[in-house]
Design an enzyme around this catalytic site. Structure first.
Site, mmCIF file in Angstrom:
data_model
loop_
_atom_site.group_PDB
_atom_site.id
_atom_site.type_symbol
_atom_site.label_atom_id
_atom_site.label_comp_id
_atom_site.label_asym_id
_atom_site.label_seq_id
_atom_site.Cartn_x
_atom_site.Cartn_y
_atom_site.Cartn_z
ATOM 1 N N GLU A 118 33.451 40.428 43.287
ATOM 2 C CA GLU A 118 32.515 41.322 42.473
ATOM 3 C C GLU A 118 31.298 40.196 42.629
ATOM 4 O O GLU A 118 29.717 41.225 42.701
ATOM 5 C CB GLU A 118 32.470 41.668 41.103
ATOM 6 C CG GLU A 118 31.819 40.596 39.929
ATOM 7 C CD GLU A 118 33.537 39.556 39.817
ATOM 8 O OE1 GLU A 118 33.984 39.795 40.928
ATOM 9 O OE2 GLU A 118 33.732 39.146 38.649
ATOM 10 N N CYS A 122 40.022 36.450 37.133
ATOM 11 C CA CYS A 122 39.612 35.458 36.442
ATOM 12 C C CYS A 122 40.224 35.694 35.121
ATOM 13 O O CYS A 122 41.377 35.530 35.305
ATOM 14 C CB CYS A 122 38.301 35.200 36.417
ATOM 15 S SG CYS A 122 38.053 33.354 36.309
ATOM 16 N N HIS A 154 35.791 36.174 41.925
ATOM 17 C CA HIS A 154 35.244 36.388 41.962
ATOM 18 C C HIS A 154 34.171 37.591 42.893
ATOM 19 O O HIS A 154 33.601 37.003 42.600
ATOM 20 C CB HIS A 154 33.821 35.795 40.229
ATOM 21 C CG HIS A 154 34.560 35.251 39.349
ATOM 22 N ND1 HIS A 154 33.974 36.472 38.040
ATOM 23 C CD2 HIS A 154 34.692 34.956 39.030
ATOM 24 C CE1 HIS A 154 34.816 35.965 36.993
ATOM 25 N NE2 HIS A 154 34.587 34.519 37.789
HETATM 26 N N1 GLN Z 1 38.034 30.467 32.153
HETATM 27 C C1 GLN Z 1 37.874 31.411 31.179
HETATM 28 C C2 GLN Z 1 38.990 32.146 29.809
HETATM 29 O O1 GLN Z 1 39.647 30.601 30.378
HETATM 30 C C3 GLN Z 1 37.667 32.336 32.487
HETATM 31 C C4 GLN Z 1 36.698 32.157 34.089
HETATM 32 C C5 GLN Z 1 36.572 33.592 33.796
HETATM 33 O O2 GLN Z 1 36.469 34.656 33.696
HETATM 34 N N2 GLN Z 1 35.366 33.236 35.046
HETATM 35 O O3 GLN Z 1 39.756 33.658 30.661
#
Ligand code: GLN
Length: 186
Positions: free
Chosen positions: A171, A79, A169
């Site tokens: 994890e 992410c 994710h």
């Molecule tokens: N929206 C977050 C970002 O732009 C990422 C979201 C996440 O890591 N769950 O950094």
């Protein structure tokens, strides 16, 4: 085998727990001195990429980590971690490690209603429970990047050399197959 988990912000504890369950030695990277310890792999967790990027620079960890990744240190990025690795962001002026030749769109599913679950296939792994939280996706990837998963036509997981990166994710699920794949890379 020892894995360092970036722990300046975000969902690092969950990565740590999953890696420890798999019998891996883990420590957290919180400050520049932590980089002096030996590690064989690096985890960049989810969270807020802008905050993580800012802290990495302020704490003097940015360039040393970028160098390790460029030199081939295996990295698992989820992410916000994917955003940190991306060469380009299509909807944001921020740029971070830029070691992964992909164009990433931040908050690609909308800011507030962007969290969802999807069960989809990952190349080399099979069906996998994917948790998306204000997730980015990959709009385009260079030819040498191996696309591992797509959701409705958008790329959500890739591998490029030493870098394994995804929008969702792993994890936060009970499924440790992605972390196992990462261990194999190390
Ligand atoms: N929206 C977050 C970002 O732009 C990422 C979201 C996440 O890591 N769950 O950094």
């Amino acid at each position: 085998m020892t894995v360092a988990v970036l722990a300046v912000q975000g969902a690092f504890a969950e990565h740590r727990a999953m890696l420890e369950k798999l019998g891996t030695q883990v420590f957290e990277l919180r400050k520049a001195e932590d980089l002096e310890r030996h590690f064989d792999g690096l985890v960049l967790p989810g969270g807020e990429s802008t905050v993580q990027g800012k802290l990495l620079r302020e704490l003097g960890m940015f360039r040393p980590l970028q160098k390790r990744i460029e030199e081939g240190m295996p990295v698992l990025a989820t992410c916000a971690g994917l955003i940190l690795l991306a060469k380009e962001l299509s909807n944001d002026t921020g740029r971070y490690f830029q070691t992964l030749p992909v164009v990433v769109k931040r908050n690609a599913y909308g800011r507030q209603l962007g969290s969802f679950f999807y069960e989809g296939g990952i190349k080399g792994i099979g069906q996998y429970p994917m948790e998306f939280i204000r997730a980015p996706y990959i709009e385009s990837a260079d030819k040498e990047v191996s696309v591992l998963a797509e959701v409705e036509g958008n790329i959500v997981a890739v591998q490029y050399k030493n870098q394994l990166a995804m929008s969702f994710h792993p994890e936060l699920t009970k499924d440790s197959r992605i972390h196992k794949k990462f261990m194999e890379m190390i």
